[in-house]
Scaffold this motif. Sequence first.
Motif, PDB file in Angstrom:
ATOM      1  N   ARG A 148       4.476  12.305   3.292  1.00 48.16           N
ATOM      2  CA  ARG A 148       3.701  11.209   3.880  1.00 48.16           C
ATOM      3  C   ARG A 148       2.368  11.102   3.154  1.00 48.16           C
ATOM      4  N   TYR A 149       1.841   9.877   3.145  1.00 47.73           N
ATOM      5  CA  TYR A 149       0.668   9.615   2.317  1.00 47.73           C
ATOM      6  C   TYR A 149      -0.427   8.913   3.109  1.00 47.73           C
ATOM      7  N   ALA A 150      -1.671   9.280   2.800  1.00 48.83           N
ATOM      8  CA  ALA A 150      -2.843   8.684   3.443  1.00 48.83           C
ATOM      9  C   ALA A 150      -3.857   8.347   2.348  1.00 48.83           C
ATOM     10  N   HIS A 151      -4.678   7.337   2.596  1.00 47.53           N
ATOM     11  CA  HIS A 151      -5.717   6.996   1.625  1.00 47.53           C
ATOM     12  C   HIS A 151      -6.942   7.878   1.857  1.00 47.53           C
ATOM     13  N   ASN A 152      -7.770   7.952   0.845  1.00 48.23           N
ATOM     14  CA  ASN A 152      -8.972   8.800   0.890  1.00 48.23           C
ATOM     15  C   ASN A 152     -10.169   8.007   0.365  1.00 48.23           C
ATOM     16  N   MET A 153     -10.177   6.691   0.640  1.00 51.61           N
ATOM     17  CA  MET A 153     -11.185   5.823   0.039  1.00 51.61           C
ATOM     18  C   MET A 153     -12.595   6.093   0.536  1.00 51.61           C
ATOM     19  N   GLU A 154     -12.741   6.400   1.829  1.00 54.66           N
ATOM     20  CA  GLU A 154     -14.089   6.655   2.352  1.00 54.66           C
ATOM     21  C   GLU A 154     -14.779   7.763   1.583  1.00 54.66           C
ATOM     22  N   PRO A 176       0.006   9.270   8.621  1.00 53.65           N
ATOM     23  CA  PRO A 176       0.263   8.803   7.262  1.00 53.65           C
ATOM     24  C   PRO A 176       1.677   8.229   7.089  1.00 53.65           C
ATOM     25  N   LEU A 177       1.856   7.416   6.066  1.00 53.27           N
ATOM     26  CA  LEU A 177       3.091   6.679   5.872  1.00 53.27           C
ATOM     27  C   LEU A 177       4.076   7.420   4.978  1.00 53.27           C
ATOM     28  N   SER A 178       5.357   7.254   5.305  1.00 49.06           N
ATOM     29  CA  SER A 178       6.407   7.740   4.416  1.00 49.06           C
ATOM     30  C   SER A 178       6.555   6.764   3.257  1.00 49.06           C
ATOM     31  N   LEU A 179       7.317   7.159   2.251  1.00 48.81           N
ATOM     32  CA  LEU A 179       7.521   6.290   1.093  1.00 48.81           C
ATOM     33  C   LEU A 179       8.225   4.998   1.491  1.00 48.81           C
ATOM     34  N   SER A 180       9.209   5.104   2.394  1.00 50.71           N
ATOM     35  CA  SER A 180       9.947   3.913   2.813  1.00 50.71           C
ATOM     36  C   SER A 180       9.057   2.962   3.605  1.00 50.71           C
ATOM     37  N   ALA A 181       8.170   3.509   4.443  1.00 55.37           N
ATOM     38  CA  ALA A 181       7.253   2.659   5.210  1.00 55.37           C
ATOM     39  C   ALA A 181       6.247   1.993   4.275  1.00 55.37           C
ATOM     40  N   LEU A 182       5.825   2.721   3.272  1.00 62.92           N
ATOM     41  CA  LEU A 182       4.890   2.168   2.291  1.00 62.92           C
ATOM     42  C   LEU A 182       5.558   1.058   1.483  1.00 62.92           C
ATOM     43  N   LEU A 183       6.824   1.244   1.163  1.00 60.47           N
ATOM     44  CA  LEU A 183       7.584   0.217   0.446  1.00 60.47           C
ATOM     45  C   LEU A 183       7.651  -1.063   1.269  1.00 60.47           C
ATOM     46  N   ALA A 184       7.952  -0.928   2.558  1.00 58.79           N
ATOM     47  CA  ALA A 184       8.035  -2.108   3.426  1.00 58.79           C
ATOM     48  C   ALA A 184       6.689  -2.820   3.510  1.00 58.79           C
ATOM     49  N   GLY A 185       5.619  -2.050   3.588  1.00 62.62           N
ATOM     50  CA  GLY A 185       4.290  -2.656   3.670  1.00 62.62           C
ATOM     51  C   GLY A 185       3.885  -3.369   2.391  1.00 62.62           C
ATOM     52  N   CYS A 186       4.269  -2.811   1.246  1.00 59.66           N
ATOM     53  CA  CYS A 186       3.931  -3.438  -0.036  1.00 59.66           C
ATOM     54  C   CYS A 186       4.731  -4.714  -0.263  1.00 59.66           C
ATOM     55  N   ASN A 187       5.980  -4.729   0.192  1.00 61.83           N
ATOM     56  CA  ASN A 187       6.844  -5.897   0.001  1.00 61.83           C
ATOM     57  C   ASN A 187       6.761  -6.892   1.151  1.00 61.83           C
ATOM     58  N   GLN A 188       5.889  -6.641   2.096  1.00 62.39           N
ATOM     59  CA  GLN A 188       5.722  -7.518   3.252  1.00 62.39           C
ATOM     60  C   GLN A 188       5.431  -8.949   2.796  1.00 62.39           C
TER      61      GLN A 188
END
Length: 228
Positions: free
Chosen positions: A82-88, A32-44
């Motif tokens: 750290r965060y993970a999705h649960n969409m399934e 799962p992603l940290s907040l900073s990694a998630l930020l980078a992915g969103c602003n990619q």
Amino acid sequence: MTPAVLPVLSLLETRVLGVLCEKQHTVPDTYPLSLSALLAGCNQKTSRQPIIETSESEIASAIDSLKGLALVIESTGSRVARYAHNMERVLRLPSPSVALLAVLMLRGPQTAGELRINCDRLHRFADLSAVQGFLEEMAARSTGALVAELPRQPGARENRWTHLLGGAQTADVAPTEAPVGSPGDYVTLGEVRALKANLARLEAEVAVLRESVKRLKDELGIADPDGA
């Protein structure tokens, strides 16, 4: 408890879900992603439509909202959250459908052909009919459609699909595809762009490998077979 009908998600909330799904497959060692990694992915700036500029506080707020819907899960036992999705589980979808949803959330409306190419790193579909099948299943869900086929744009050869997690979409976006080739044997401009991007990435990787091999040969004193 999972709501019977999901509320309309914001653009940032759908971007967070899309990034989590994407990175689960492309960088599994850091998921799962940290907040900073998630930020980078969103602003990619690449593979994103629209491109956004957000902050950690805004992402944290989006995460809190998604956690309330059980769409995001926070990992425990680490100094860094750290965060993970649960969409399934929440949406009761197979992984191929989740991959399609993620790419639609990250890149906006696309044709089935574009989706097949852009999903390649998340799920490899055997052919266009497989993509079409999963899209149609999500569009015909008895609990509420998750995707919809947009009306065909003037001059377009294929209809585009859009996700509905952010509410109903309209077809007022300029088309990204145009006829190429003859009827029954064509690709869209979007597919061509995606293929060119993949080709450029592969060429860059090959160039790096060639340079590494050359450096290794020089260190070992191995002469080039062609005498160059």
